[in-house]
Scaffold this motif. Structure first.
Motif, PDB file in Angstrom:
ATOM      1  N   THR A  42       6.978  16.580   0.728  1.00  0.00           N
ATOM      2  CA  THR A  42       8.181  16.095   0.034  1.00  0.00           C
ATOM      3  C   THR A  42       8.212  14.583  -0.120  1.00  0.00           C
ATOM      4  O   THR A  42       8.996  14.064  -0.912  1.00  0.00           O
ATOM      5  CB  THR A  42       9.448  16.541   0.779  1.00  0.00           C
ATOM      6  N   HIS A  43       7.389  13.857   0.637  1.00  0.00           N
ATOM      7  CA  HIS A  43       7.428  12.402   0.590  1.00  0.00           C
ATOM      8  C   HIS A  43       6.238  11.792  -0.150  1.00  0.00           C
ATOM      9  O   HIS A  43       6.310  10.647  -0.592  1.00  0.00           O
ATOM     10  CB  HIS A  43       7.442  11.824   2.010  1.00  0.00           C
ATOM     11  N   ALA A  44       5.151  12.541  -0.266  1.00  0.00           N
ATOM     12  CA  ALA A  44       3.910  11.969  -0.779  1.00  0.00           C
ATOM     13  C   ALA A  44       3.790  12.108  -2.298  1.00  0.00           C
ATOM     14  O   ALA A  44       4.457  12.920  -2.931  1.00  0.00           O
ATOM     15  CB  ALA A  44       2.709  12.619  -0.105  1.00  0.00           C
ATOM     16  N   GLY A  45       2.892  11.276  -2.855  1.00  0.00           N
ATOM     17  CA  GLY A  45       2.557  11.366  -4.272  1.00  0.00           C
ATOM     18  C   GLY A  45       3.372  10.463  -5.167  1.00  0.00           C
ATOM     19  O   GLY A  45       2.971  10.152  -6.285  1.00  0.00           O
ATOM     20  N   MET A  46       4.519  10.031  -4.701  1.00  0.00           N
ATOM     21  CA  MET A  46       5.390   9.177  -5.513  1.00  0.00           C
ATOM     22  C   MET A  46       5.263   7.731  -5.075  1.00  0.00           C
ATOM     23  O   MET A  46       4.711   7.432  -4.020  1.00  0.00           O
ATOM     24  CB  MET A  46       6.842   9.647  -5.399  1.00  0.00           C
ATOM     25  N   THR A  47       5.787   6.837  -5.872  1.00  0.00           N
ATOM     26  CA  THR A  47       5.790   5.432  -5.479  1.00  0.00           C
ATOM     27  C   THR A  47       6.901   5.197  -4.467  1.00  0.00           C
ATOM     28  O   THR A  47       7.855   5.978  -4.362  1.00  0.00           O
ATOM     29  CB  THR A  47       6.005   4.512  -6.683  1.00  0.00           C
ATOM     30  N   THR A  48       6.796   4.106  -3.731  1.00  0.00           N
ATOM     31  CA  THR A  48       7.834   3.774  -2.760  1.00  0.00           C
ATOM     32  C   THR A  48       9.174   3.528  -3.451  1.00  0.00           C
ATOM     33  O   THR A  48      10.230   3.862  -2.912  1.00  0.00           O
ATOM     34  CB  THR A  48       7.431   2.530  -1.949  1.00  0.00           C
ATOM     35  N   GLU A  49       9.135   2.963  -4.663  1.00  0.00           N
ATOM     36  CA  GLU A  49      10.376   2.720  -5.406  1.00  0.00           C
ATOM     37  C   GLU A  49      11.026   4.031  -5.815  1.00  0.00           C
ATOM     38  O   GLU A  49      12.253   4.194  -5.713  1.00  0.00           O
ATOM     39  CB  GLU A  49      10.092   1.853  -6.624  1.00  0.00           C
ATOM     40  N   ASP A  50      10.214   4.982  -6.300  1.00  0.00           N
ATOM     41  CA  ASP A  50      10.763   6.283  -6.686  1.00  0.00           C
ATOM     42  C   ASP A  50      11.324   7.013  -5.476  1.00  0.00           C
ATOM     43  O   ASP A  50      12.375   7.664  -5.560  1.00  0.00           O
ATOM     44  CB  ASP A  50       9.683   7.134  -7.352  1.00  0.00           C
TER      45      ASP A  50
END
Length: 320
Positions: free
Chosen positions: A120-128
């Motif tokens: 649920t936390h991985a794959g996206m940017t820190t901003e997203d």
């Protein structure tokens, strides 16, 4: 005479920095500690730069039942992502998460919980990720209190943070929770800026996405800020041994012991959850926020143990 008495009471109420703490040994211990380390020229005086105070988050600054709030966020994310993952209906721990089965979820152990957090936390940017967390905090409601999760912060602890900062302390969160999750709300909720939040972290990688440099979250754990990891995290990210530390569980024990082991005056606090009516009552047998060996150590060493039911006038701030 009655008017003078009333005015005197009003003056005391205005001057009391900790009105949500009941008068008694715990409140006295806090105020006496602050007084002696801030008395210029006193035997226990501590220079402002060295007045470092660290607080665990879950169960110390806000509630943590019936599951850690970051896990509640991750479970809601699983439900939102489920249409794209039909295989989850038959695969643990996702099957239990989708069914709302806490026993099945806990049966998957730490490995299963870490798998949920990674997905649920991985794959996206820190901003997203920050935007998603902010949206969840704005919309999600706690199942028991029907309030936003970030309104389940402890009023007495908010007063304590303000009181410490007014006396030259620098306040930090040192928590097993995800650092990027906590940084979304810590400044608004506690007055603690992002750079003063120490937590568990996953690996992030600098990437070029459509000509824009971003930090992308990966499904790998970089640092676990819990148990013996807490003193390590303090050393790595703060660089000074605290003189005040507050926790509520066995996961905080090493941080409390390490703080107590320093020279000079020290304050070690433990929040003991004893109020089933206003919050929850739990300690040695709890799967969430277990307080067992740290409680025994606190009694043995004479740490300040906060009995939530007896020592706090109120638990949560008034509903906004």
């Amino acid at each position: 005479m009655l008017l003078l008495t009333a005015l005197a009471g009003a003056t005391w109420a205005q001057s009391d920095p900790l009105p949500s703490w009941k008068d008694g040994p715990v409140k006295v211990a806090i105020t006496q500690f602050v007084a002696k380390v801030t008395q210029d020229g006193g035997a226990d005086f501590v220079k402002p730069a060295e007045r470092i105070a660290v607080f665990d988050n879950d169960g110390t600054l806000w509630s943590e039942q019936p599951v850690y709030f970051q896990l509640a966020f991750a479970l809601d994310r699983i439900k939102a992502m489920a249409p794209d993952h039909p295989e989850w209906k038959e695969t643990e721990p996702f099957r239990s998460a989708l069914k709302g089965d806490p026993k099945g979820l806990m049966a998957s152990g730490e490995k299963g919980l870490m798998e949920i957090l990674a997905v649920t936390h991985a794959g996206m940017t820190t901003e997203d990720f920050s935007k998603i967390v902010a949206g969840w905090l704005a919309s999600a409601r706690h199942p028991r209190f029907d309030r936003p999760y970030n309104q389940l912060v402890y009023e007495p602890q908010l007063e304590l943070l303000t009181y410490l900062r007014a006396n030259g302390f620098k306040t930090f969160i040192v928590s097993g929770g995800g650092v990027e999750f906590m940084r979304v709300f810590a400044e608004e909720a506690y007055g603690i800026p992002p750079e003063q939040v120490v937590g568990s972290s996953g690996v992030v990688k600098l990437e070029d996405r459509d000509g824009k440099l971003v930090l992308a979250k990966e499904a790998k754990v970089e640092f676990v800020d819990d148990g013996p990891g807490k003193p390590v995290g303090i050393n790595r990210f703060i660089g000074r041994r605290p003189i005040l530390a507050f926790g509520n569980s066995d996961g905080d024990q090493q941080m409390l012991e390490w703080t107590a082991a320093g020279d000079g005056a020290r304050f070690i606090g433990l929040v003991h959850h004893t109020d089933a009516e206003r919050e929850w009552a739990y300690d040695r047998q709890s799967n969430i926020g277990k307080l067992d060996t740290a409680l025994d150590e606190g009694v043995r060493r004479g740490w300040t143990i906060v009995d939530m039911k007896s020592d706090w006038q109120t638990v949560y701030p008034a509903v906004k």
